[in-house]
Write an enzyme that holds these catalytic residues in place. Sequence first.
Site, PDB file in Angstrom:
ATOM      1  N   LYS A  53      30.051  54.732  37.076  1.00  0.00           N
ATOM      2  CA  LYS A  53      30.752  55.965  37.443  1.00  0.00           C
ATOM      3  C   LYS A  53      30.897  56.888  36.239  1.00  0.00           C
ATOM      4  O   LYS A  53      30.655  58.091  36.315  1.00  0.00           O
ATOM      5  CB  LYS A  53      32.134  55.619  38.009  1.00  0.00           C
ATOM      6  CG  LYS A  53      32.053  54.923  39.343  1.00  0.00           C
ATOM      7  CD  LYS A  53      33.413  54.488  39.868  1.00  0.00           C
ATOM      8  CE  LYS A  53      33.202  53.718  41.183  1.00  0.00           C
ATOM      9  NZ  LYS A  53      34.450  53.398  41.886  1.00  0.00           N
ATOM     10  N   GLN A  97      40.281  51.628  39.808  1.00  0.00           N
ATOM     11  CA  GLN A  97      39.294  50.699  40.355  1.00  0.00           C
ATOM     12  C   GLN A  97      39.984  49.471  40.943  1.00  0.00           C
ATOM     13  O   GLN A  97      40.860  48.871  40.313  1.00  0.00           O
ATOM     14  CB  GLN A  97      38.302  50.293  39.249  1.00  0.00           C
ATOM     15  CG  GLN A  97      37.119  49.475  39.730  1.00  0.00           C
ATOM     16  CD  GLN A  97      36.098  50.270  40.548  1.00  0.00           C
ATOM     17  OE1 GLN A  97      36.097  51.502  40.562  1.00  0.00           O
ATOM     18  NE2 GLN A  97      35.218  49.566  41.228  1.00  0.00           N
ATOM     19  N   ASP A 120      39.233  58.966  45.506  1.00  0.00           N
ATOM     20  CA  ASP A 120      38.789  57.827  46.321  1.00  0.00           C
ATOM     21  C   ASP A 120      39.108  58.035  47.806  1.00  0.00           C
ATOM     22  O   ASP A 120      38.572  57.344  48.659  1.00  0.00           O
ATOM     23  CB  ASP A 120      39.541  56.552  45.892  1.00  0.00           C
ATOM     24  CG  ASP A 120      38.751  55.725  44.879  1.00  0.00           C
ATOM     25  OD1 ASP A 120      37.513  55.701  44.972  1.00  0.00           O
ATOM     26  OD2 ASP A 120      39.399  55.080  44.028  1.00  0.00           O
TER      27      ASP A 120
HETATM   28  N1  L34 Z   1      39.061  52.422  43.572  1.00  0.00           N
HETATM   29  N2  L34 Z   1      37.643  50.656  43.839  1.00  0.00           N
HETATM   30  C1  L34 Z   1      37.870  51.968  43.933  1.00  0.00           C
HETATM   31  N3  L34 Z   1      36.925  52.848  44.354  1.00  0.00           N
HETATM   32  C2  L34 Z   1      35.709  52.411  44.712  1.00  0.00           C
HETATM   33  O1  L34 Z   1      34.795  53.268  45.176  1.00  0.00           O
HETATM   34  C3  L34 Z   1      35.414  51.046  44.599  1.00  0.00           C
HETATM   35  N4  L34 Z   1      34.163  50.531  44.874  1.00  0.00           N
HETATM   36  C4  L34 Z   1      34.069  49.210  45.479  1.00  0.00           C
HETATM   37  C5  L34 Z   1      34.933  48.253  44.645  1.00  0.00           C
HETATM   38  N5  L34 Z   1      36.175  48.848  44.196  1.00  0.00           N
HETATM   39  C6  L34 Z   1      36.417  50.180  44.192  1.00  0.00           C
HETATM   40  C7  L34 Z   1      33.067  50.751  44.130  1.00  0.00           C
HETATM   41  O2  L34 Z   1      33.003  51.616  43.274  1.00  0.00           O
HETATM   42  C8  L34 Z   1      32.589  48.916  45.385  1.00  0.00           C
HETATM   43  N6  L34 Z   1      32.068  49.913  44.462  1.00  0.00           N
HETATM   44  C9  L34 Z   1      30.761  49.947  43.964  1.00  0.00           C
HETATM   45  C10 L34 Z   1      30.255  51.030  43.273  1.00  0.00           C
HETATM   46  C11 L34 Z   1      28.965  51.044  42.796  1.00  0.00           C
HETATM   47  C12 L34 Z   1      28.143  49.976  42.986  1.00  0.00           C
HETATM   48  C13 L34 Z   1      28.630  48.885  43.676  1.00  0.00           C
HETATM   49  C14 L34 Z   1      29.921  48.870  44.151  1.00  0.00           C
HETATM   50  C15 L34 Z   1      26.748  49.982  42.451  1.00  0.00           C
HETATM   51  O3  L34 Z   1      26.393  50.863  41.720  1.00  0.00           O
HETATM   52  N7  L34 Z   1      25.916  48.982  42.780  1.00  0.00           N
HETATM   53  C16 L34 Z   1      24.567  48.854  42.315  1.00  0.00           C
HETATM   54  C17 L34 Z   1      24.371  47.544  41.586  1.00  0.00           C
HETATM   55  C18 L34 Z   1      25.347  47.344  40.463  1.00  0.00           C
HETATM   56  C19 L34 Z   1      25.190  45.994  39.785  1.00  0.00           C
HETATM   57  O4  L34 Z   1      24.088  45.709  39.298  1.00  0.00           O
HETATM   58  O5  L34 Z   1      26.174  45.222  39.786  1.00  0.00           O
HETATM   59  C20 L34 Z   1      23.633  48.920  43.504  1.00  0.00           C
HETATM   60  O6  L34 Z   1      22.491  49.300  43.312  1.00  0.00           O
HETATM   61  O7  L34 Z   1      24.074  48.563  44.593  1.00  0.00           O
END
Ligand code: L34
Length: 291
Positions: A53, A97, A120
Amino acid sequence: MAQLIDGKALAAGVRAEVRADVEAWTAAGHRPPCLRVVLVGDNPASASYVRGKQKAALEAGIDAQTLHFDASIPEAELLRVIDELNRDDGVDGILVQLPLPGHIDEQKVILAVAPEKDVDCFHPVNVGKLVIGEPRFLPCTPAGIMEMIRRHGIETRGRRAVVLGRSNIVGKPMANLLLQKGVDATVTVCHSRTRDLPALTREADLLIAAIGRARFVTAEMVKPGAVVIDVGINRVEDATRPRGYRLVGDVDFEAVQEKAGWITPVPGGVGPMTIAMLLKNTLAAARRSDA
Ligand code: L34
């Protein structure tokens, strides 16, 4: 064979658009939009998402900082930090988060964030506004999913959507977005206690899997040609990988891609879109606070 919905590529497009909008905003004499991300503890997954982020925000020209606190921070102290960010006119967006350590009441923290800065869309006032069809912010993960659907010209009006999972962060807001005027899906929300789940999911033109169980959705549960959106990010052990694990979604991708019409991958699907939508919300918050 399903067509792939490339979340990473679509997110790059959204981020470029936000970046251009931020440039126009600052060129018009405004300060850059300002985002503060609060990270508590050292959950490796949370740390990785927050890094994503922060990096994306900086690349879009947003003034982003992550405030990192020890897992032992008292609840009262965290609430004080949020209060300070609420009062700071230079801060447009606040994101805490989740999950938070067990001794901290998440609902209390969510309530503490000023609704005007709640990028959010977790504050009950913003959730309520969304439910009555007057959203202030769009919840990042569900909004990212809607954007993927829209950008591929996928029809939702009058179609059956099944949301698997009823969390406050994905399932419930997702169902509400699908019900909005103009989207007009017919929505069923299922969960772990739903009886005869496969019979319901097989009726879905759109299937959104957000239950947090690795490869839960099998090909037998999917209607031929359906749009399958995989929100799950599950770490499964894999000794052949450098990190000792790999990421899999809530969908059995290999089997389901043979049957679905559209499918999102994990990684590279919903996750990157979640981050892109956060940037949109931060810019929107800055625009409104200036008015
Ligand atoms: N307050 N908490 C708050 N806001 C959010 O919007 C989130 N979330 C969820 C968990 N807690 C939170 C996220 O940001 C899940 N989440 C989130 C954001 C981004 C990614 C995954 C979950 C992401 O970029 N995933 C990548 C892989 C990342 C890795 O390698 O671990 C993907 O390509 O899916």
